[in-house]
Design a protein around this motif. Structure first.
Motif, PDB file in Angstrom:
ATOM      1  N   LYS A 325       0.806  -1.214   0.000  1.00 49.09           N
ATOM      2  CA  LYS A 325       0.000   0.000   0.000  1.00 49.09           C
ATOM      3  C   LYS A 325       0.844   1.272   0.000  1.00 49.09           C
ATOM      4  O   LYS A 325       0.455   2.282  -0.575  1.00 49.09           O
ATOM      5  N   THR A 326       1.996   1.237   0.665  1.00 52.16           N
ATOM      6  CA  THR A 326       2.852   2.424   0.780  1.00 52.16           C
ATOM      7  C   THR A 326       4.078   2.357  -0.114  1.00 52.16           C
ATOM      8  O   THR A 326       4.704   3.380  -0.392  1.00 52.16           O
ATOM      9  N   GLY A 327       4.431   1.160  -0.568  1.00 49.32           N
ATOM     10  CA  GLY A 327       5.767   0.955  -1.103  1.00 49.32           C
ATOM     11  C   GLY A 327       6.743   0.859   0.055  1.00 49.32           C
ATOM     12  O   GLY A 327       6.407   1.116   1.220  1.00 49.32           O
ATOM     13  N   HIS A 328       7.961   0.460  -0.246  1.00 49.64           N
ATOM     14  CA  HIS A 328       9.006   0.411   0.774  1.00 49.64           C
ATOM     15  C   HIS A 328       9.620   1.799   0.864  1.00 49.64           C
ATOM     16  O   HIS A 328      10.329   2.232  -0.044  1.00 49.64           O
ATOM     17  N   CYS A 329       9.352   2.488   1.956  1.00 49.58           N
ATOM     18  CA  CYS A 329       9.740   3.893   2.089  1.00 49.58           C
ATOM     19  C   CYS A 329      11.140   4.080   2.668  1.00 49.58           C
ATOM     20  O   CYS A 329      11.489   5.167   3.156  1.00 49.58           O
ATOM     21  N   LEU A 330      11.927   3.004   2.630  1.00 47.04           N
ATOM     22  CA  LEU A 330      13.355   3.051   2.959  1.00 47.04           C
ATOM     23  C   LEU A 330      13.585   3.702   4.323  1.00 47.04           C
ATOM     24  O   LEU A 330      13.126   3.213   5.330  1.00 47.04           O
ATOM     25  N   GLY A 331      14.309   4.828   4.375  1.00 47.18           N
ATOM     26  CA  GLY A 331      14.623   5.443   5.654  1.00 47.18           C
ATOM     27  C   GLY A 331      13.415   5.913   6.427  1.00 47.18           C
ATOM     28  O   GLY A 331      13.485   6.115   7.633  1.00 47.18           O
ATOM     29  N   ALA A 332      12.283   6.097   5.752  1.00 49.25           N
ATOM     30  CA  ALA A 332      11.037   6.513   6.414  1.00 49.25           C
ATOM     31  C   ALA A 332      10.113   5.341   6.702  1.00 49.25           C
ATOM     32  O   ALA A 332       9.039   5.537   7.281  1.00 49.25           O
ATOM     33  N   ALA A 333      10.489   4.129   6.312  1.00 47.59           N
ATOM     34  CA  ALA A 333       9.598   2.972   6.447  1.00 47.59           C
ATOM     35  C   ALA A 333       9.213   2.709   7.896  1.00 47.59           C
ATOM     36  O   ALA A 333       8.042   2.491   8.219  1.00 47.59           O
ATOM     37  N   GLY A 334      10.188   2.716   8.791  1.00 50.57           N
ATOM     38  CA  GLY A 334       9.903   2.431  10.188  1.00 50.57           C
ATOM     39  C   GLY A 334       8.936   3.426  10.788  1.00 50.57           C
ATOM     40  O   GLY A 334       8.039   3.066  11.563  1.00 50.57           O
ATOM     41  N   ALA A 335       9.080   4.706  10.422  1.00 48.87           N
ATOM     42  CA  ALA A 335       8.222   5.746  10.984  1.00 48.87           C
ATOM     43  C   ALA A 335       6.811   5.685  10.414  1.00 48.87           C
ATOM     44  O   ALA A 335       5.837   5.808  11.153  1.00 48.87           O
ATOM     45  N   ILE A 336       6.668   5.507   9.100  1.00 50.62           N
ATOM     46  CA  ILE A 336       5.322   5.500   8.531  1.00 50.62           C
ATOM     47  C   ILE A 336       4.558   4.260   8.990  1.00 50.62           C
ATOM     48  O   ILE A 336       3.342   4.306   9.217  1.00 50.62           O
ATOM     49  N   GLU A 337       5.247   3.144   9.192  1.00 50.90           N
ATOM     50  CA  GLU A 337       4.560   1.946   9.662  1.00 50.90           C
ATOM     51  C   GLU A 337       4.244   2.042  11.156  1.00 50.90           C
ATOM     52  O   GLU A 337       3.216   1.529  11.621  1.00 50.90           O
ATOM     53  N   ALA A 338       5.084   2.729  11.910  1.00 50.78           N
ATOM     54  CA  ALA A 338       4.747   3.009  13.309  1.00 50.78           C
ATOM     55  C   ALA A 338       3.543   3.947  13.378  1.00 50.78           C
ATOM     56  O   ALA A 338       2.692   3.810  14.267  1.00 50.78           O
ATOM     57  N   PHE A 339       3.454   4.885  12.436  1.00 50.91           N
ATOM     58  CA  PHE A 339       2.297   5.774  12.404  1.00 50.91           C
ATOM     59  C   PHE A 339       1.016   4.998  12.115  1.00 50.91           C
ATOM     60  O   PHE A 339      -0.041   5.280  12.698  1.00 50.91           O
ATOM     61  N   ILE A 340       1.089   4.017  11.219  1.00 51.78           N
ATOM     62  CA  ILE A 340      -0.075   3.171  10.956  1.00 51.78           C
ATOM     63  C   ILE A 340      -0.505   2.458  12.232  1.00 51.78           C
ATOM     64  O   ILE A 340      -1.698   2.409  12.573  1.00 51.78           O
ATOM     65  N   CYS A 341       0.467   1.930  12.961  1.00 47.42           N
ATOM     66  CA  CYS A 341       0.155   1.261  14.240  1.00 47.42           C
ATOM     67  C   CYS A 341      -0.438   2.254  15.233  1.00 47.42           C
ATOM     68  O   CYS A 341      -1.375   1.924  15.976  1.00 47.42           O
ATOM     69  N   HIS A 342       0.099   3.454  15.255  1.00 49.83           N
ATOM     70  CA  HIS A 342      -0.412   4.508  16.136  1.00 49.83           C
ATOM     71  C   HIS A 342      -1.866   4.816  15.798  1.00 49.83           C
ATOM     72  O   HIS A 342      -2.705   4.964  16.702  1.00 49.83           O
ATOM     73  N   GLN A 343      -2.186   4.892  14.508  1.00 48.71           N
ATOM     74  CA  GLN A 343      -3.564   5.224  14.134  1.00 48.71           C
ATOM     75  C   GLN A 343      -4.531   4.100  14.484  1.00 48.71           C
ATOM     76  O   GLN A 343      -5.673   4.352  14.857  1.00 48.71           O
ATOM     77  N   ILE A 344      -4.077   2.848  14.361  1.00 47.04           N
ATOM     78  CA  ILE A 344      -4.919   1.712  14.774  1.00 47.04           C
ATOM     79  C   ILE A 344      -5.342   1.891  16.232  1.00 47.04           C
ATOM     80  O   ILE A 344      -6.522   1.744  16.584  1.00 47.04           O
ATOM     81  N   LEU A 345      -4.372   2.218  17.084  1.00 46.46           N
ATOM     82  CA  LEU A 345      -4.655   2.365  18.510  1.00 46.46           C
ATOM     83  C   LEU A 345      -5.487   3.614  18.794  1.00 46.46           C
ATOM     84  O   LEU A 345      -6.411   3.589  19.616  1.00 46.46           O
ATOM     85  N   GLN A 346      -5.167   4.724  18.119  1.00 44.80           N
ATOM     86  CA  GLN A 346      -5.922   5.953  18.321  1.00 44.80           C
ATOM     87  C   GLN A 346      -7.382   5.772  17.931  1.00 44.80           C
ATOM     88  O   GLN A 346      -8.293   6.207  18.649  1.00 44.80           O
ATOM     89  N   ASP A 347      -7.636   5.137  16.805  1.00 42.80           N
ATOM     90  CA  ASP A 347      -9.010   4.927  16.362  1.00 42.80           C
ATOM     91  C   ASP A 347      -9.765   4.026  17.332  1.00 42.80           C
ATOM     92  O   ASP A 347     -10.951   4.221  17.588  1.00 42.80           O
ATOM     93  N   GLN A 348      -9.068   3.043  17.855  1.00 42.59           N
ATOM     94  CA  GLN A 348      -9.703   2.141  18.800  1.00 42.59           C
ATOM     95  C   GLN A 348     -10.124   2.883  20.072  1.00 42.59           C
ATOM     96  O   GLN A 348     -11.141   2.551  20.698  1.00 42.59           O
ATOM     97  N   LEU A 349      -9.356   3.900  20.438  1.00 41.94           N
ATOM     98  CA  LEU A 349      -9.643   4.646  21.663  1.00 41.94           C
ATOM     99  C   LEU A 349     -10.775   5.661  21.501  1.00 41.94           C
ATOM    100  O   LEU A 349     -11.272   6.191  22.492  1.00 41.94           O
ATOM    101  N   SER A 350     -11.141   5.933  20.257  1.00 38.89           N
ATOM    102  CA  SER A 350     -12.219   6.903  20.032  1.00 38.89           C
ATOM    103  C   SER A 350     -13.539   6.331  20.535  1.00 38.89           C
ATOM    104  O   SER A 350     -13.765   5.134  20.517  1.00 38.89           O
ATOM    105  N   GLN A 351     -14.421   7.200  20.977  1.00 41.92           N
ATOM    106  CA  GLN A 351     -15.693   6.763  21.544  1.00 41.92           C
ATOM    107  C   GLN A 351     -16.547   6.006  20.530  1.00 41.92           C
ATOM    108  O   GLN A 351     -17.217   5.037  20.862  1.00 41.92           O
ATOM    109  N   ASP A 352     -16.520   6.451  19.284  1.00 41.92           N
ATOM    110  CA  ASP A 352     -17.324   5.779  18.264  1.00 41.92           C
ATOM    111  C   ASP A 352     -16.892   4.334  18.086  1.00 41.92           C
ATOM    112  O   ASP A 352     -17.711   3.415  18.024  1.00 41.92           O
TER     113      ASP A 352
END
Length: 412
Positions: A325-352
């Motif tokens: 979905k993102t391609g291999h973002c090389l030096g940014a790969a670890g950060a963008i994939e951590a952001f995806i994980c962060h959004q999974i958790l953030q969305d789960q915490l939302s009241q909806d």
């Protein structure tokens, strides 16, 4: 700093709060778009000409406009830096709010990149070597340290500022470094993350290694034939204070097995995952989702699944790769994939989300799985009724430079 823990697990004192985060990639810039792309069978990659001489190539291209250059950063300005500033603009008000009463000497920056601003110098260098131009070329914009130093200058901070370049683990290591600065009391707040942009240097380099896919990459797939290069910018603001989502643990290892190949048995990868669990004070079964490094190369996918089988041998952890979905973002790969994980958790915490009793996970590629890599709990349906407390994200780089991150919710 302690919080209530489920499963009688004691929280690591190393945990730091993620006060805000942003991630820009081929998935887009808006949270709804990012979530929708990761949970549906939509193609987010772009077939682009002019990056390789002999053919078009599928890449993860950021589809939106970047901010214009800033005069005070003129000597450092490149598309790479503009990408970083575009991401920073989205959270700049939050960053200022969180740091307004903190001494500037206590505000640090650690970035990860592998391309820096080389793209902007590719054409001038070509003209120079062909004897078509005698124009002076500024190398400042392509220096690895340029990214962190330019962001420091823009923000007016005065603490430590440096850039890590360890290929595909760069920005994940930047997050680990930021956590260490806080735990060592060398900084109160650290802006961490990574930025890499598409350029001919990396595309042709991986092409010469015969590592580029002829189509859309298929991590762990039967017919996987290589990677798609992508570009991304992802930033996180870390601090001592608790936050809804925390960086709990990091684990690093170094194979030193081969210059461009991992240890075939995944020894270093397994070591990094286990170290992250140990640091976070967790067990394998506490991880609700694992974001694979999952590059879609023969060797990487095979060794990573071996490593997963070692660490998660008694637990079928839900897992997927998001690089189709993102391609291999090389030096940014670890950060963008951590952001995806962060959004999974953030969305789960939302009241909806909580009222629905569901959360979402990124779907793995839908093609046939290599029989030798089957038997894993690949995410094929995006919805989950199981509440996720912790997620792990893997990044493995040339030379066997490995790192695993564990993000989690601060409260049960």
């Amino acid at each position: 700093m302690r919080h209530s823990m489920s499963n009688n697990v004691q929280q690591s004192t190393h945990a730091v709060g993620i006060q805000c985060a942003v991630g820009l990639s081929a998935l887009g810039s808006q949270q709804d778009d990012i979530r929708n792309h990761l949970t549906r069978e939509t193609n987010t990659l772009t077939l682009m000409p002019n990056l390789l001489a002999e053919r078009e190539v599928w890449v993860g291209h950021y589809p939106h406009e970047l901010v214009e250059g800033i005069d005070v950063l003129k000597e450092s300005m490149s598309r790479n830096l503009r990408f970083a500033l575009t991401a920073l603009k989205q959270i700049e008000s939050q960053v200022k709010e969180k740091t307004v009463n903190i001494e500037k000497q206590r505000l640090a920056i650690v970035m990860g990149t592998s391309t820096s601003g080389i793209q902007d110098n590719e054409q001038p260098l070509k003209a120079h070597f062909l004897g078509l131009s005698d124009e002076l070329i500024s190398y400042q914009k392509q220096e690895m340290g340029c990214l962190a130093k330019a962001l420091q200058h823009y923000l007016g901070w005065q603490g430590p500022a440096y850039t890590i370049s360890t290929a595909c683990s760069s920005s994940a290591k930047a997050m680990a470094a930021g956590q260490r600065l806080i735990n060592a009391d060398l900084a109160d707040v650290v802006l961490v993350g990574g930025v890499d942009t598409l350029c001919k240097l990396t595309l042709n380099g991986f092409n010469s290694l015969e590592s580029l896919s002829n189509g859309i990459c298929r991590p762990c797939g039967t017919q996987r034939d290589g990677i798609n290069i992508g570009e991304a910018a992802a930033l996180f603001l870390l601090s001592k204070q608790s936050a809804p989502v925390m960086l709990f643990g990091t684990g690093e290892s170094m194979d030193a097995w081969h210059i461009s190949a991992p240890h075939p048995d995944g020894k270093g990868a397994a070591e990094a995952m286990q170290k992250a669990l140990n640091m976070a004070g967790l067990k394998a079964e506490d991880i609700g989702y694992l974001n694979l490094h999952g590059t879609s190369t023969l060797q990487n996918d095979a060794m990573e699944i071996k490593a997963v089988q070692t660490v998660f041998k008694d637990y079928a952890v839900p897992l997927s790769s998001t690089k189709h979905k993102t391609g291999h973002c090389l030096g940014a790969a670890g950060a963008i994939e951590a952001f995806i994980c962060h959004q999974i958790l953030q969305d789960q915490l939302s009241q909806d989300q909580l009222s629905q009793g569901q959360c979402w996970l990124p779907v793995h590629q839908s093609g046939d799985i290599d029989p030798e890599l089957s038997g894993q709990n690949y995410v094929l349906e995006p919805s989950s009724t199981s509440r996720i407390r912790y997620v792990m994200s893997n990044s493995f780089a040339f030379g066997g430079s490995n790192i695993s991150l564990i993000l989690g919710c601060s409260q049960s």
